[in-house]
Design a protein around this motif. Structure first.
Motif, PDB file in Angstrom:
ATOM      1  N   GLN A 188       0.835  -1.188   0.000  1.00 59.59           N
ATOM      2  CA  GLN A 188       0.000   0.000   0.000  1.00 59.59           C
ATOM      3  C   GLN A 188       0.878   1.248   0.000  1.00 59.59           C
ATOM      4  OE1 GLN A 188      -3.058  -0.035   3.044  1.00 59.59           O
ATOM      5  NE2 GLN A 188      -3.277  -2.280   2.936  1.00 59.59           N
ATOM      6  N   TYR A 189       2.059   1.091   0.595  1.00 60.10           N
ATOM      7  CA  TYR A 189       3.018   2.175   0.618  1.00 60.10           C
ATOM      8  C   TYR A 189       4.393   1.567   0.848  1.00 60.10           C
ATOM      9  CZ  TYR A 189       6.030   5.874   2.360  1.00 60.10           C
ATOM     10  OH  TYR A 189       7.091   6.720   2.538  1.00 60.10           O
ATOM     11  N   ALA A 190       5.419   2.185   0.202  1.00 53.23           N
ATOM     12  CA  ALA A 190       6.803   1.764   0.458  1.00 53.23           C
ATOM     13  C   ALA A 190       7.698   2.953   0.152  1.00 53.23           C
ATOM     14  CB  ALA A 190       7.176   0.570  -0.416  1.00 53.23           C
ATOM     15  N   SER A 191       8.657   3.214   1.051  1.00 52.27           N
ATOM     16  CA  SER A 191       9.619   4.299   0.826  1.00 52.27           C
ATOM     17  C   SER A 191      10.405   4.015  -0.459  1.00 52.27           C
ATOM     18  CB  SER A 191      10.588   4.416   2.001  1.00 52.27           C
ATOM     19  OG  SER A 191       9.906   4.802   3.173  1.00 52.27           O
ATOM     20  N   LEU A 192      10.853   5.102  -1.117  1.00 54.58           N
ATOM     21  CA  LEU A 192      11.641   4.962  -2.329  1.00 54.58           C
ATOM     22  C   LEU A 192      12.890   4.139  -2.035  1.00 54.58           C
ATOM     23  CD1 LEU A 192      11.816   5.881  -5.314  1.00 54.58           C
ATOM     24  CD2 LEU A 192      13.192   7.823  -4.526  1.00 54.58           C
ATOM     25  N   GLY A 193      13.132   3.115  -2.832  1.00 50.50           N
ATOM     26  CA  GLY A 193      14.288   2.260  -2.632  1.00 50.50           C
ATOM     27  C   GLY A 193      13.964   0.985  -1.886  1.00 50.50           C
ATOM     28  N   VAL A 194      12.674   0.774  -1.477  1.00 54.92           N
ATOM     29  CA  VAL A 194      12.282  -0.431  -0.749  1.00 54.92           C
ATOM     30  C   VAL A 194      11.430  -1.299  -1.683  1.00 54.92           C
ATOM     31  CG1 VAL A 194      11.036  -1.379   1.202  1.00 54.92           C
ATOM     32  CG2 VAL A 194      12.357   0.735   1.476  1.00 54.92           C
ATOM     33  N   VAL A 195      11.767  -2.595  -1.802  1.00 60.43           N
ATOM     34  CA  VAL A 195      11.038  -3.554  -2.637  1.00 60.43           C
ATOM     35  C   VAL A 195      10.661  -4.731  -1.764  1.00 60.43           C
ATOM     36  CG1 VAL A 195      11.112  -5.078  -4.666  1.00 60.43           C
ATOM     37  CG2 VAL A 195      12.280  -2.849  -4.722  1.00 60.43           C
ATOM     38  N   VAL A 196       9.342  -5.173  -1.824  1.00 55.74           N
ATOM     39  CA  VAL A 196       8.856  -6.271  -0.996  1.00 55.74           C
ATOM     40  C   VAL A 196       8.436  -7.433  -1.880  1.00 55.74           C
ATOM     41  CG1 VAL A 196       7.213  -6.954   0.778  1.00 55.74           C
ATOM     42  CG2 VAL A 196       8.051  -4.582   0.691  1.00 55.74           C
ATOM     43  N   THR A 197       8.767  -8.664  -1.469  1.00 56.08           N
ATOM     44  CA  THR A 197       8.382  -9.867  -2.212  1.00 56.08           C
ATOM     45  C   THR A 197       7.885 -10.918  -1.233  1.00 56.08           C
ATOM     46  OG1 THR A 197      10.138  -9.446  -3.841  1.00 56.08           O
ATOM     47  CG2 THR A 197       9.170 -11.662  -3.810  1.00 56.08           C
ATOM     48  N   ARG A 198       6.688 -11.499  -1.492  1.00 49.82           N
ATOM     49  CA  ARG A 198       6.191 -12.621  -0.693  1.00 49.82           C
ATOM     50  C   ARG A 198       6.852 -13.877  -1.210  1.00 49.82           C
ATOM     51  NH1 ARG A 198       2.174 -16.490  -1.203  1.00 49.82           N
ATOM     52  NH2 ARG A 198       1.156 -17.134   0.755  1.00 49.82           N
ATOM     53  N   THR A 199       7.573 -14.596  -0.372  1.00 46.88           N
ATOM     54  CA  THR A 199       8.331 -15.767  -0.800  1.00 46.88           C
ATOM     55  C   THR A 199       7.678 -17.085  -0.383  1.00 46.88           C
ATOM     56  OG1 THR A 199       9.664 -15.647   1.207  1.00 46.88           O
ATOM     57  CG2 THR A 199      10.502 -14.501  -0.753  1.00 46.88           C
ATOM     58  N   GLY A 200       6.628 -17.033   0.481  1.00 42.80           N
ATOM     59  CA  GLY A 200       5.942 -18.231   0.943  1.00 42.80           C
ATOM     60  C   GLY A 200       4.831 -17.833   1.895  1.00 42.80           C
ATOM     61  N   VAL A 201       4.139 -18.814   2.444  1.00 42.70           N
ATOM     62  CA  VAL A 201       3.056 -18.518   3.404  1.00 42.70           C
ATOM     63  C   VAL A 201       3.659 -17.830   4.620  1.00 42.70           C
ATOM     64  CG1 VAL A 201       1.244 -19.451   4.848  1.00 42.70           C
ATOM     65  CG2 VAL A 201       1.693 -20.461   2.589  1.00 42.70           C
ATOM     66  N   GLY A 202       3.240 -16.565   4.866  1.00 44.56           N
ATOM     67  CA  GLY A 202       3.722 -15.805   6.012  1.00 44.56           C
ATOM     68  C   GLY A 202       5.163 -15.356   5.872  1.00 44.56           C
ATOM     69  N   GLN A 203       5.799 -15.554   4.677  1.00 41.60           N
ATOM     70  CA  GLN A 203       7.217 -15.205   4.493  1.00 41.60           C
ATOM     71  C   GLN A 203       7.342 -14.035   3.513  1.00 41.60           C
ATOM     72  OE1 GLN A 203       9.120 -18.797   3.187  1.00 41.60           O
ATOM     73  NE2 GLN A 203       8.814 -19.859   5.132  1.00 41.60           N
ATOM     74  N   TYR A 204       8.158 -13.021   3.940  1.00 46.06           N
ATOM     75  CA  TYR A 204       8.320 -11.824   3.120  1.00 46.06           C
ATOM     76  C   TYR A 204       9.797 -11.412   3.133  1.00 46.06           C
ATOM     77  CZ  TYR A 204       3.279 -11.701   3.861  1.00 46.06           C
ATOM     78  OH  TYR A 204       1.948 -12.042   3.932  1.00 46.06           O
ATOM     79  N   SER A 205      10.205 -10.868   1.962  1.00 42.23           N
ATOM     80  CA  SER A 205      11.599 -10.420   1.844  1.00 42.23           C
ATOM     81  C   SER A 205      11.596  -8.964   1.444  1.00 42.23           C
ATOM     82  CB  SER A 205      12.350 -11.259   0.797  1.00 42.23           C
ATOM     83  OG  SER A 205      13.666 -10.756   0.610  1.00 42.23           O
ATOM     84  N   TYR A 206      12.373  -8.145   2.232  1.00 42.07           N
ATOM     85  CA  TYR A 206      12.479  -6.720   1.941  1.00 42.07           C
ATOM     86  C   TYR A 206      13.908  -6.441   1.421  1.00 42.07           C
ATOM     87  CZ  TYR A 206       8.189  -5.857   4.603  1.00 42.07           C
ATOM     88  OH  TYR A 206       6.891  -5.862   5.056  1.00 42.07           O
ATOM     89  N   THR A 207      13.970  -5.681   0.322  1.00 42.84           N
ATOM     90  CA  THR A 207      15.284  -5.274  -0.217  1.00 42.84           C
ATOM     91  C   THR A 207      15.357  -3.762  -0.141  1.00 42.84           C
ATOM     92  OG1 THR A 207      15.325  -7.159  -1.745  1.00 42.84           O
ATOM     93  CG2 THR A 207      16.802  -5.323  -2.220  1.00 42.84           C
ATOM     94  N   ILE A 208      16.436  -3.253   0.458  1.00 43.17           N
ATOM     95  CA  ILE A 208      16.628  -1.811   0.622  1.00 43.17           C
ATOM     96  C   ILE A 208      17.802  -1.406  -0.264  1.00 43.17           C
ATOM     97  CG2 ILE A 208      17.216   0.049   2.202  1.00 43.17           C
ATOM     98  CD1 ILE A 208      15.803  -3.142   3.569  1.00 43.17           C
ATOM     99  N   ALA A 209      17.626  -0.379  -1.069  1.00 40.24           N
ATOM    100  CA  ALA A 209      18.676   0.061  -1.990  1.00 40.24           C
ATOM    101  C   ALA A 209      19.914   0.464  -1.215  1.00 40.24           C
ATOM    102  CB  ALA A 209      18.166   1.220  -2.830  1.00 40.24           C
ATOM    103  N   PRO A 210      21.105   0.077  -1.686  1.00 39.16           N
ATOM    104  CA  PRO A 210      22.345   0.473  -1.019  1.00 39.16           C
ATOM    105  C   PRO A 210      22.471   2.002  -0.978  1.00 39.16           C
ATOM    106  CG  PRO A 210      22.754  -1.284  -2.611  1.00 39.16           C
ATOM    107  CD  PRO A 210      21.355  -0.805  -2.857  1.00 39.16           C
ATOM    108  N   GLY A 211      23.024   2.523   0.128  1.00 37.85           N
ATOM    109  CA  GLY A 211      23.248   3.957   0.276  1.00 37.85           C
ATOM    110  C   GLY A 211      22.191   4.662   1.092  1.00 37.85           C
ATOM    111  N   ILE A 212      21.023   3.972   1.300  1.00 40.61           N
ATOM    112  CA  ILE A 212      19.999   4.623   2.135  1.00 40.61           C
ATOM    113  C   ILE A 212      20.496   4.736   3.571  1.00 40.61           C
ATOM    114  CG2 ILE A 212      17.694   4.367   3.116  1.00 40.61           C
ATOM    115  CD1 ILE A 212      16.775   3.208   0.478  1.00 40.61           C
ATOM    116  N   PHE A 213      21.063   3.643   4.027  1.00 46.27           N
ATOM    117  CA  PHE A 213      21.595   3.647   5.396  1.00 46.27           C
ATOM    118  C   PHE A 213      23.114   3.648   5.332  1.00 46.27           C
ATOM    119  CE2 PHE A 213      17.507   1.282   6.049  1.00 46.27           C
ATOM    120  CZ  PHE A 213      16.865   2.298   6.755  1.00 46.27           C
ATOM    121  N   SER A 214      23.724   4.575   6.082  1.00 47.02           N
ATOM    122  CA  SER A 214      25.177   4.616   6.185  1.00 47.02           C
ATOM    123  C   SER A 214      25.664   3.872   7.430  1.00 47.02           C
ATOM    124  CB  SER A 214      25.677   6.072   6.240  1.00 47.02           C
ATOM    125  OG  SER A 214      25.116   6.754   7.354  1.00 47.02           O
TER     126      SER A 214
END
Length: 227
Positions: A154-180
């Protein structure tokens, strides 16, 4: 042909002459015989010499032309005559049809490179290029996302990608450089599911497992390094 005719005429003339002289000769012979007889009977002296020949009688009429003799043998071929003068040049003949096109000849050698031409005037300004790709997300202190049970956001900060990988399982990818520095993820499931496992490198990914598919909220905030 003329020679044959002359021969025939000669023969005719001789015959006529002989006919004219024959009576005189016969008379002479008779006289001689008479004299001989008288000499025998009278025993005269020796016979005197024969008197001179009488005059030739008139030429008899020309006899009929004899039959033509057989053709004489063909004489040898005469020497070839000199070549005649060259005749005048004949009129020019009509132009012949165009012949078929000949085969293409081999390519000639490449000529030497010509001198560099003068620099041309500046061309018109080109059209504006397309917008370039979005650059990497700059450094920040936190990101957030609201994720539906099926993995859509419904909402995701720029640079954040979410993928459902299984029942109740989710993977978040954050673009490099957002966090130092290291950032901690905080999940708030909605509807009764609870977090059963969580893993992260603190900067570029988070893997989370719930007891079931669930609506969830993520807030990931950068924190001070540990002692």
């Amino acid at each position: 042909m003329k020679r044959k005719l002359l021969r025939v005429l000669t023969v005719v003339v001789v015959l006529c002459a002989w006919i004219a002289v024959a009576p005189a000769r016969a008379q002479d012979n008779n006289n001689q015989n008479t004299n001989n007889q008288n000499q025998k009977h009278d025993q005269q002296g020796p016979t005197g010499p024969t008197g001179p020949r009488g005059a030739t009688g008139a030429t008899g009429a020309t006899g009929a032309t004899g039959a033509a003799g057989a053709p004489g043998a063909t004489g040898p071929t005469g020497a070839a005559g000199a070549t005649g003068a060259t005749g005048a040049t004949g009129a020019t003949g009509a132009t012949g049809a165009t012949g078929a096109t000949g085969a293409t000849g081999s390519s000639g050698a490449t000529g030497a490179t010509g001198a560099t031409g003068a620099t041309g005037s500046d061309g018109a300004t080109g059209a504006t290029g397309t917008t370039g790709a979005t650059g990497a997300t700059g450094a920040g202190v936190s990101v957030g996302a609201v994720v539906n049970p099926n993995g859509t956001v419904q909402y995701a900060s720029l640079g954040v990608v979410v993928t459902r990988t299984g029942v109740g399982q989710y993977s978040y990818t954050i673009a490099p450089g957002i966090f130092s520095q290291v950032a901690l993820p905080i999940f708030m499931p909605v509807g009764g599911a609870v977090v059963t496992s969580l893993s992260t490198d603190g900067t570029t990914f988070v893997n989370v497992t719930f007891t079931t598919d669930t609506l969830q909220v993520l807030v990931m905030t950068q924190v001070r390094p540990q002692l």
